[in-house]
Motif scaffolding. Structure first.
Motif, short mmCIF file in Angstrom:
data_model
loop_
_atom_site.label_atom_id
_atom_site.label_comp_id
_atom_site.label_asym_id
_atom_site.label_seq_id
_atom_site.Cartn_x
_atom_site.Cartn_y
_atom_site.Cartn_z
N SER A 245 0.76 -1.02 -0.14
CA SER A 245 0.22 -0.02 0.06
C SER A 245 0.94 1.28 -0.01
CB SER A 245 -1.04 -0.07 1.19
OG SER A 245 -1.89 -1.06 1.13
N VAL A 246 2.04 1.17 0.71
CA VAL A 246 2.93 2.50 0.97
C VAL A 246 3.46 2.57 -0.48
CG1 VAL A 246 5.21 3.43 1.71
CG2 VAL A 246 3.37 1.93 3.16
N ASP A 247 3.75 1.63 -1.33
CA ASP A 247 4.43 1.83 -2.57
C ASP A 247 3.46 2.10 -3.60
OD1 ASP A 247 6.83 0.59 -1.54
OD2 ASP A 247 6.46 -1.43 -2.46
N ARG A 248 2.12 1.70 -3.37
CA ARG A 248 0.89 2.30 -4.26
C ARG A 248 0.79 3.78 -3.90
NH1 ARG A 248 -3.49 -1.67 -3.05
NH2 ARG A 248 -4.54 -0.59 -4.66
N VAL A 249 0.84 4.16 -2.99
CA VAL A 249 0.30 5.46 -2.54
C VAL A 249 1.59 6.36 -3.08
CG1 VAL A 249 0.12 7.27 -0.65
CG2 VAL A 249 -1.12 4.87 -0.57
N THR A 250 2.98 5.92 -2.92
CA THR A 250 4.06 6.51 -3.50
C THR A 250 3.83 6.70 -4.94
OG1 THR A 250 5.46 5.71 -1.68
CG2 THR A 250 6.40 6.55 -3.78
N ARG A 251 3.61 5.88 -5.66
CA ARG A 251 3.30 6.07 -7.18
C ARG A 251 2.39 7.06 -7.50
NH1 ARG A 251 -0.29 3.61 -10.27
NH2 ARG A 251 -0.87 2.06 -8.63
N LEU A 252 1.12 6.92 -6.75
CA LEU A 252 0.05 7.57 -6.97
C LEU A 252 0.31 9.38 -6.65
CD1 LEU A 252 -2.88 6.12 -5.31
CD2 LEU A 252 -2.35 6.17 -7.82
N ALA A 253 1.30 9.54 -5.64
CA ALA A 253 1.81 10.81 -5.47
C ALA A 253 2.83 11.12 -6.41
CB ALA A 253 2.47 10.80 -3.98
N GLU A 254 3.67 10.09 -7.04
CA GLU A 254 4.54 10.66 -8.11
C GLU A 254 3.68 10.98 -9.29
OE1 GLU A 254 6.76 7.35 -8.58
OE2 GLU A 254 8.05 7.86 -6.84
N ASP A 255 2.64 10.27 -9.69
CA ASP A 255 1.63 10.43 -10.61
C ASP A 255 0.85 11.92 -10.61
OD1 ASP A 255 2.33 8.00 -11.82
OD2 ASP A 255 0.40 6.90 -11.22
N LEU A 256 0.55 12.27 -9.50
CA LEU A 256 -0.34 13.53 -9.21
C LEU A 256 0.99 14.68 -9.46
CD1 LEU A 256 -2.42 13.31 -6.06
CD2 LEU A 256 -3.07 13.28 -8.71
N ASP A 257 2.19 14.33 -9.04
CA ASP A 257 3.23 15.39 -9.08
C ASP A 257 3.36 15.69 -10.81
OD1 ASP A 257 3.81 16.11 -6.83
OD2 ASP A 257 5.27 14.49 -6.53
N ALA A 258 3.27 14.50 -11.77
CA ALA A 258 3.46 14.63 -13.08
C ALA A 258 2.52 15.39 -13.64
CB ALA A 258 3.81 13.05 -13.57
N ILE A 259 1.16 15.02 -13.18
CA ILE A 259 0.10 15.59 -13.67
C ILE A 259 0.19 16.99 -13.41
CG2 ILE A 259 -2.37 15.69 -13.47
CD1 ILE A 259 -2.56 12.58 -12.99
N ARG A 260 0.59 17.45 -12.28
CA ARG A 260 0.41 18.85 -12.00
C ARG A 260 1.41 19.56 -12.75
NH1 ARG A 260 3.42 20.65 -6.38
NH2 ARG A 260 4.97 19.71 -7.79
N GLU A 261 2.69 18.95 -12.96
CA GLU A 261 3.66 19.44 -13.90
C GLU A 261 3.08 19.50 -15.37
OE1 GLU A 261 7.41 17.24 -13.66
OE2 GLU A 261 7.51 18.04 -11.48
N ARG A 262 2.31 18.59 -16.00
CA ARG A 262 1.92 18.81 -17.25
C ARG A 262 0.61 19.85 -17.45
NH1 ARG A 262 -0.27 12.92 -18.36
NH2 ARG A 262 -0.99 13.67 -20.22
N SER A 263 0.02 20.02 -16.16
CA SER A 263 -1.18 21.20 -16.21
C SER A 263 -0.46 22.38 -16.17
CB SER A 263 -2.05 21.07 -14.91
OG SER A 263 -1.19 21.12 -13.77
N VAL A 264 0.66 22.58 -15.50
CA VAL A 264 1.55 24.04 -15.69
C VAL A 264 1.96 24.19 -17.14
CG1 VAL A 264 3.54 25.11 -14.53
CG2 VAL A 264 2.15 23.57 -13.05
N VAL A 265 2.42 23.18 -17.61
CA VAL A 265 3.04 23.39 -18.96
C VAL A 265 1.66 23.65 -19.96
CG1 VAL A 265 3.93 22.09 -20.92
CG2 VAL A 265 5.12 21.87 -18.52
N LEU A 266 0.77 22.87 -19.65
CA LEU A 266 -0.41 23.30 -20.63
C LEU A 266 -0.66 24.85 -20.33
CD1 LEU A 266 -2.46 20.10 -20.07
CD2 LEU A 266 -1.29 20.73 -22.17
N GLN A 267 -0.80 25.21 -19.09
CA GLN A 267 -1.38 26.59 -18.83
C GLN A 267 -0.29 27.55 -19.34
OE1 GLN A 267 -3.97 27.20 -16.86
NE2 GLN A 267 -3.94 29.50 -17.28
N GLU A 268 0.82 27.27 -19.26
CA GLU A 268 1.99 28.02 -20.20
C GLU A 268 1.98 28.18 -21.47
OE1 GLU A 268 5.52 26.81 -18.62
OE2 GLU A 268 5.39 27.77 -16.52
#
Length: 342
Positions: A245-268
């Motif tokens: 579960s810890v590994d899965r939550v870590t992966r989800l957090a990393e996915d959210l970080d990647a999605i956040r960065e993609r959204s910033v790039v899209l906004q720019e």
């Protein structure tokens, strides 16, 4: 100072407000067989006769507050932590048990998933108390496993099952956000589609809302795994499940970080495209102004209506002036084309 609520009568204010203090509960025999508990079993102390038990309570109920403070046997620090208004994900070893606060995506009707709901837990070898204000679907998932005969053989196993169920509910939401990010990228690349900035801003707010609790939840589960394994709450097989579960939550957090960065790039990128479009329109207006500047000068000069203006008495003067202005315009356009300004 911690103020303990009074133990109220079950027929009093809670019933008037329609708040049920007891959601569900199970007592487990030595062989792990579950028995459904009732609120009367809990307040009478019958639940404590089982080798271990799990009760799930409603934090909005004053009756539940009264039992937690007066009848549960918990000290005031733990009792207060279970009923306080605001929490963040954390795990703390306290005495003979663990105080655990986790978050779940809000999958209740009409709610936003990023408006995450809290699940507070007190876990020891013999007692598991979970408290929530709004429904947490993951607890029903674990209850379904119990009713299907797949009940974990320890309270540590129940905690690990709850962590796994919470993560199971989060994964589709994060996958949906990733899919929406792909859709936004396709829309940005399509010149025929204009995406509203408000929609992307709302998307970024959703991502940040989930990330706000998911990253601390990863740390809380990691700490619970370390301290729970050392304390004996999690045997090796249960620790392996919790580590997953810890590994899965870590992966989800990393996915959210990647999605956040993609959204910033899209906004720019959207801002750059709109800036380029504005600059192009301003450039066209500047060219038009430059083309018509000499024409405006000449027509203004010939419009002063003073004596001595050339061609006043000539019937061909207007035609000649028009041809000169057209020639000037053509010359200006040729110069702009030669300089690649248009």
């Amino acid at each position: 100072m911690i103020i303990e609520p009074a133990l109220v009568n079950p027929t009093a204010e809670d019933d008037l407000l329609g708040v049920d203090p007891f959601i569900f509960g199970y007592g487990f025999a030595a062989d792990g067989a579950p028995t459904r508990l009732t609120w009367e079993d809990l307040i009478s102390g019958k639940a404590a006769e089982y080798p271990r038990y799990w009760v799930h309570l409603n934090r909005l109920s004053k009756q539940a507050h009264g039992w937690i403070f007066r009848k549960s046997g918990l000290d005031r620090v733990v009792a207060h932590a279970l009923v306080q208004e605001e929490t963040r994900p954390r795990s703390q070893h306290h005495g003979r048990g663990f105080l655990i606060n986790l978050r779940a995506v809000n999958q209740n009707e009409g709610a936003d998933p990023e408006d995450m709901v809290a699940l507070r837990m007190w876990a020891s070898d013999t007692v598991l108390i979970t408290v929530r204000a709004r429904p947490v679907q993951a607890t029903r998932d674990v209850e379904a496993w119990i009713l299907a005969g797949d009940a974990p053989n320890s309270n540590g196993g129940l905690v690990a099952a709850l962590a796994s169920a919470l993560t199971n509910r989060m994964e589709p939401e994060v996958a949906n956000l990733d899919s929406r990010a792909d859709t936004f990228e396709d829309q940005v690349l399509d010149p025929d589609v204009r995406m509203p900035r408000a929609e992307l801003a709302e998307f970024r707010r959703t991502v940040l809302g989930l990330r706000r609790y998911l990253v601390p939840q990863r740390e809380a589960l990691s700490q619970l795994l370390r301290e729970g394994s050392a304390d004996g709450l999690f045997p090796e097989s249960i620790a392996l499940q919790l580590r997953e579960s810890v590994d899965r939550v870590t992966r989800l957090a990393e996915d959210l970080d990647a999605i956040r960065e993609r959204s910033v790039v899209l906004q720019e990128q959207i801002m750059e495209e709109r800036t380029d479009l504005t600059n192009q329109r301003l450039f066209v207006l500047s060219l038009l102004s430059a083309v018509f500047l000499p024409i405006s000068f000449v027509t203004g000069l010939f419009g002063v209506n003073l004596g001595g203006m050339p061609g006043i008495n000539s019937p061909m003067a207007f035609a000649i002036l028009s041809l000169v202005l057209l020639g000037t315009t053509g010359l200006m356009l040729a110069i702009f084309r030669w300089r690649r300004w248009m």
